[in-house]
Every structure is written in structure tokens, then in C-alpha cells.
Write an enzyme that holds these catalytic residues in place. Structure first.
Site, PDB file in Angstrom:
ATOM      1  N   GLY A  11       1.400   0.093   1.497  1.00  0.00           N
ATOM      2  CA  GLY A  11       1.794   0.624   0.186  1.00  0.00           C
ATOM      3  C   GLY A  11       3.162   0.088  -0.229  1.00  0.00           C
ATOM      4  O   GLY A  11       4.056  -0.037   0.606  1.00  0.00           O
ATOM      5  N   ASP A 103       3.659   1.465   9.586  1.00  0.00           N
ATOM      6  CA  ASP A 103       3.187   1.322  10.977  1.00  0.00           C
ATOM      7  C   ASP A 103       1.923   0.476  11.095  1.00  0.00           C
ATOM      8  O   ASP A 103       1.779  -0.283  12.056  1.00  0.00           O
ATOM      9  CB  ASP A 103       3.030   2.690  11.649  1.00  0.00           C
ATOM     10  CG  ASP A 103       2.132   3.638  10.873  1.00  0.00           C
ATOM     11  OD1 ASP A 103       1.752   3.312   9.734  1.00  0.00           O
ATOM     12  OD2 ASP A 103       1.803   4.696  11.423  1.00  0.00           O
ATOM     13  N   THR A 126       8.274   2.101   3.565  1.00  0.00           N
ATOM     14  CA  THR A 126       7.207   3.011   3.114  1.00  0.00           C
ATOM     15  C   THR A 126       7.861   4.260   2.553  1.00  0.00           C
ATOM     16  O   THR A 126       8.858   4.728   3.103  1.00  0.00           O
ATOM     17  CB  THR A 126       6.243   3.416   4.253  1.00  0.00           C
ATOM     18  OG1 THR A 126       5.519   4.597   3.850  1.00  0.00           O
ATOM     19  CG2 THR A 126       6.952   3.744   5.552  1.00  0.00           C
ATOM     20  N   ASP A 128       6.782   7.076   2.832  1.00  0.00           N
ATOM     21  CA  ASP A 128       6.432   8.227   3.679  1.00  0.00           C
ATOM     22  C   ASP A 128       7.485   8.587   4.728  1.00  0.00           C
ATOM     23  O   ASP A 128       7.441   9.690   5.281  1.00  0.00           O
ATOM     24  CB  ASP A 128       5.101   7.964   4.397  1.00  0.00           C
ATOM     25  CG  ASP A 128       3.913   8.082   3.461  1.00  0.00           C
ATOM     26  OD1 ASP A 128       4.099   8.511   2.314  1.00  0.00           O
ATOM     27  OD2 ASP A 128       2.795   7.736   3.895  1.00  0.00           O
ATOM     28  N   ASP A 130       7.674   7.761   7.744  1.00  0.00           N
ATOM     29  CA  ASP A 130       6.984   8.235   8.952  1.00  0.00           C
ATOM     30  C   ASP A 130       7.024   7.225  10.101  1.00  0.00           C
ATOM     31  O   ASP A 130       6.132   7.211  10.942  1.00  0.00           O
ATOM     32  CB  ASP A 130       5.526   8.589   8.615  1.00  0.00           C
ATOM     33  CG  ASP A 130       4.768   7.410   8.029  1.00  0.00           C
ATOM     34  OD1 ASP A 130       5.399   6.401   7.691  1.00  0.00           O
ATOM     35  OD2 ASP A 130       3.533   7.498   7.912  1.00  0.00           O
ATOM     36  N   ARG A 172       0.092  10.961   3.404  1.00  0.00           N
ATOM     37  CA  ARG A 172      -1.227  11.166   4.020  1.00  0.00           C
ATOM     38  C   ARG A 172      -1.079  11.840   5.390  1.00  0.00           C
ATOM     39  O   ARG A 172      -1.751  12.789   5.699  1.00  0.00           O
ATOM     40  CB  ARG A 172      -1.919   9.809   4.169  1.00  0.00           C
ATOM     41  CG  ARG A 172      -3.358   9.932   4.445  1.00  0.00           C
ATOM     42  CD  ARG A 172      -4.163   8.645   4.308  1.00  0.00           C
ATOM     43  NE  ARG A 172      -3.406   7.423   4.230  1.00  0.00           N
ATOM     44  CZ  ARG A 172      -3.711   6.423   3.412  1.00  0.00           C
ATOM     45  NH1 ARG A 172      -4.708   6.528   2.582  1.00  0.00           N
ATOM     46  NH2 ARG A 172      -3.013   5.304   3.424  1.00  0.00           N
TER      47      ARG A 172
HETATM   48  O1  F6P Z   1       2.454   4.187   1.143  1.00  0.00           O
HETATM   49  C1  F6P Z   1       2.171   5.415   1.644  1.00  0.00           C
HETATM   50  C2  F6P Z   1       1.247   6.147   0.727  1.00  0.00           C
HETATM   51  O2  F6P Z   1       1.838   6.256  -0.553  1.00  0.00           O
HETATM   52  C3  F6P Z   1       0.820   7.496   1.239  1.00  0.00           C
HETATM   53  O3  F6P Z   1       1.753   8.509   0.992  1.00  0.00           O
HETATM   54  C4  F6P Z   1      -0.479   7.683   0.516  1.00  0.00           C
HETATM   55  O4  F6P Z   1      -1.286   8.566   1.204  1.00  0.00           O
HETATM   56  C5  F6P Z   1      -1.047   6.307   0.488  1.00  0.00           C
HETATM   57  O5  F6P Z   1       0.040   5.426   0.563  1.00  0.00           O
HETATM   58  C6  F6P Z   1      -1.869   6.002  -0.730  1.00  0.00           C
HETATM   59  O6  F6P Z   1      -2.383   4.729  -0.610  1.00  0.00           O
HETATM   60  P1  F6P Z   1      -3.068   3.921  -1.789  1.00  0.00           P
HETATM   61  O7  F6P Z   1      -1.984   3.427  -2.671  1.00  0.00           O
HETATM   62  O8  F6P Z   1      -3.749   2.797  -1.108  1.00  0.00           O
HETATM   63  O9  F6P Z   1      -3.950   4.871  -2.510  1.00  0.00           O
END
Ligand code: F6P
Length: 322
Positions: A11, A103, A126, A128, A130, A172
Site C-alpha cells: 500500500g 512486511d 506503511t 499501519d 505495524d 487490517r
Molecule cells: O497499506 C495498509 C493498508 O492501508 C491497510 O490498512 C488496509 O487494510 C490495506 O492497506 C488496504 O489495501 P488495499 O489498498 O489494497 O485495499
């Protein structure tokens, strides 16, 4: 090392451009050429490379997203596609890589490095936050501030109508954004993906607040494994009480926008350090921060250890929202 590659993966996160800029300008100052790999592992498999110059990096430090584009590649999880990617990198003369991502991206980098002897240094990027081994990841601070701005606005309307709101933020597997905005936004309860609380506890908290004369409340939930989780919570609350909770899902707006000063500074420091680490002959590790210090964390440790959400912040949010 005379030529390195840089890519963003997973992401996107505000501040990735500042990291790319720092990688490119640090490498060129050391007489090392830099090639941008477009769309992460997808572009590595397809051989989508672009030479990057000092001037290509002009006016990107303040831009959200990533000028190199990004993506998630399921193909890269298979050895045959990693072999194809390694052949492309070697044909291009790329001797080392800087991977900016989360990760999943680091797991790919570790496999590539082990199987094809291509040194890789990671930079945690990221929203997140995390990634184990680094206090902060690039994009987290911006995402928290973006979400907080929305929550402040929601609070205005919640207070005007005496309403209960459930605001869903991203994450997530991570409750970092939820915990931070929960405390900073004065939320009554925060639901992280770790199952830290229950609907019953939240209802009890809201009822106690109402008994003390509080007429509007905000609950924060991380999306967890199911984006739209806030609707399920609202329904559960409605079934157990006669409270009608309004739902607001903040979604991908948290991933965009101009990076905060903190994210630009973090990205610049990590980008420069990643290049120095690669040129020193390091491999298979991430550059992170602990306090104000830059640290090197092996990919194995960063990817195999769970970084726990800050439950202490949630408990403090509970205490202070009475
Ligand atoms: O980059 C992390 C994140 O934003 C998470 O918080 C989220 O669950 C996920 O990516 C969403 O991914 P996508 O953009 O592929 O829907």
C-alpha cells in the site's frame, strides 16, 4: 557497487516520495547510479526500469503517493517469478536494492536476496505502523493526522445532534491508527483488530457517560479483516440498545495527501541511511528508528515478530473520555 535499484511496494504511504528522493540523491552523491523499478515486484518481473536523475527528484518531497507507483504481487510469492525478476535485475546491471514497503514487501525481498544473492535493504513504509523493530513507519503520522482531522469534524456534528458515531479507520492487522486517533480524538472506545474490547463494554461505557450528562460519543474501530466492520458494530449496538449509531468509514483518504513534517524527516533519514548501509555491504535488513536513533533490524526479525498495538493509549482514552 555502481548501480542500485529502488522500488515502492504494498500500500502507498505519504512520505514514500521523500524516501525515494533521499535514496536517489544520496546514491548519486556517492557516484552510484539509481534505477527506479516501476510498480514494485510487478515491474521487477516485467523488467520495467527507469534511470533516475537528481532532477527527477525535484518537487516530490511534499507529494503523497509514490512516483514509482506501487502494487501487491501474488506472482512474486512463487520462486519462478523471483528468478525472472532476478534475471531482469542482473541484465540491467543492478547490484543492490532498496525496498520501501511493509512486511509483505520485506518477505519478498528476503526471498529474493537469499535465492539470488542480491543485497536488499528495507525502509518501513506503511500507514499501519505495524513493522516490528521500528517505532514508526513512513506514512503513519500523516494518516493519523488525516483521520484525526475527519474525526474532529464528525465530533462537531455529533455534538450538535447529540449522536453516537462509529468511525472506521484503516488497519487490517494493526490497531495503531485506531489507538492513536482514539486518544487524540477523545473517543469513548477503540476497537483494534486484537479484540481488545467488546460491544457490551462499549455500551456500558456509553451508558455511564450518558448518565453523567454526556450526549454525544465517538467510537473508533480499525477495519480489521473486514472493511465495513463499523456497520456490524452499529447493528450490534442497535440490537442491544435503542441507540442509533451513525457510521463513517474513512477508507483510502488516509493513504493520500501531503506528508507531515515528521514523515518527510523520517523518510529522508531512512532513505539516506539505507543507501549507506547497502554501500557498506549490509544485506537483508531494514533501517528503522528507536527513539531518535536509527537502527538496523534483520528482515527475519521484522517480518516474523508481531508488533502489538499500544493498548495503554486505548486505556488512557477510556479513562479521559468520562
Ligand atoms: O497499506 C495498509 C493498508 O492501508 C491497510 O490498512 C488496509 O487494510 C490495506 O492497506 C488496504 O489495501 P488495499 O489498498 O489494497 O485495499
Amino acid at each position: 557497487m555502481k548501480k542500485i535499484g529502488v522500488y515502492t511496494s504494498g500500500g502507498d504511504a505519504p512520505g514514500m516520495n521523500a524516501a525515494i528522493r533521499a535514496v536517489v540523491r544520496t546514491a548519486i552523491s556517492q557516484n552510484v547510479e539509481v534505477v527506479g523499478i516501476i510498480s514494485g515486484y510487478v515491474g521487477m518481473i516485467e523488467g520495467r526500469f527507469q534511470k533516475l536523475s537528481l532532477r527527477d527528484m525535484a518537487n516530490i518531497i511534499q507529494r503523497g503517493g509514490t512516483v514509482l507507483k506501487t502494487g501487491r504481487s501474488s506472482e512474486f510469492q512463487k520462486a519462478e517469478f523471483r528468478t525472472k525478476a532476478a534475471q531482469n535485475l542482473k541484465a540491467e546491471g543492478i547490484e543492490g536494492l532498496v525496498c520501501i514497503g511493509g512486511d509483505g514487501s520485506f518477505r519478498g525481498a528476503l526471498a529474493l536476496g537469499n535465492e539470488h544473492q542480491i543485497p536488499v535493504i528495507g525502509i518501513p513504509g506503511t500507514i499501519d505502523n505495524d513493522i516490528f523493530g521500528s517505532d514508526n513507519t513512513i506514512g503513519f503520522d500523516t494518516a493519523v493526522n488525516t483521520a484525526l482531522d475527519a474525526i474532529d469534524r464528525i465530533r462537531d456534528t455529533a455534538a450538535s445532534h447529540d449522536r453516537l458515531f462509529i468511525v472506521e479507520v484503516m488497519g487490517r492487522n494493526s490497531g495503531f491508527i485506531a489507538s492513536y486517533v482514539g486518544l487524540a480524538g477523545g473517543a469513548e472506545e477503540v476497537f483494534t483488530p486484537d479484540g481488545n474490547t467488546t460491544v457490551e463494554l462499549a455500551i456500558e461505557r456509553i451508558k455511564k457517560s450518558m448518565a453523567k450528562g454526556k450526549n454525544s460519543s465517538i467510537l473508533i474501530t480499525a477495519e480489521g479483516q473486514k472493511p465495513g466492520r463499523a456497520y456490524d458494530l452499529a447493528e450490534a449496538i442497535r440490537k442491544k440498545t435503542n441507540l442509533d449509531a451513525k457510521v463513517s468509514i474513512l477508507g483510502h483518504q488516509q493513504r493520500g495527501g501531503s506528508p507531515t513534517a515528521n514523515d518527510r524527516i523520517l523518510a529522508s533519514r531512512l532513505g539516506a541511511a539505507a543507501v549507506h548501509s547497502l554501500l557498506k555491504g549490509q544485506n537483508g535488513l531494514m533501517i528503522g528508528t528507536q527513539g531518535l536513533t536509527l537502527v538496523e533490524v534483520p528482515f527475519k526479525e521484522a517480518t516474523e515478530t508481531h508488533k502489538k498495538s499500544p493498548l495503554d493509549l486505548v486505556l488512557l482514552a477510556n479513562q479521559l473520555s468520562i
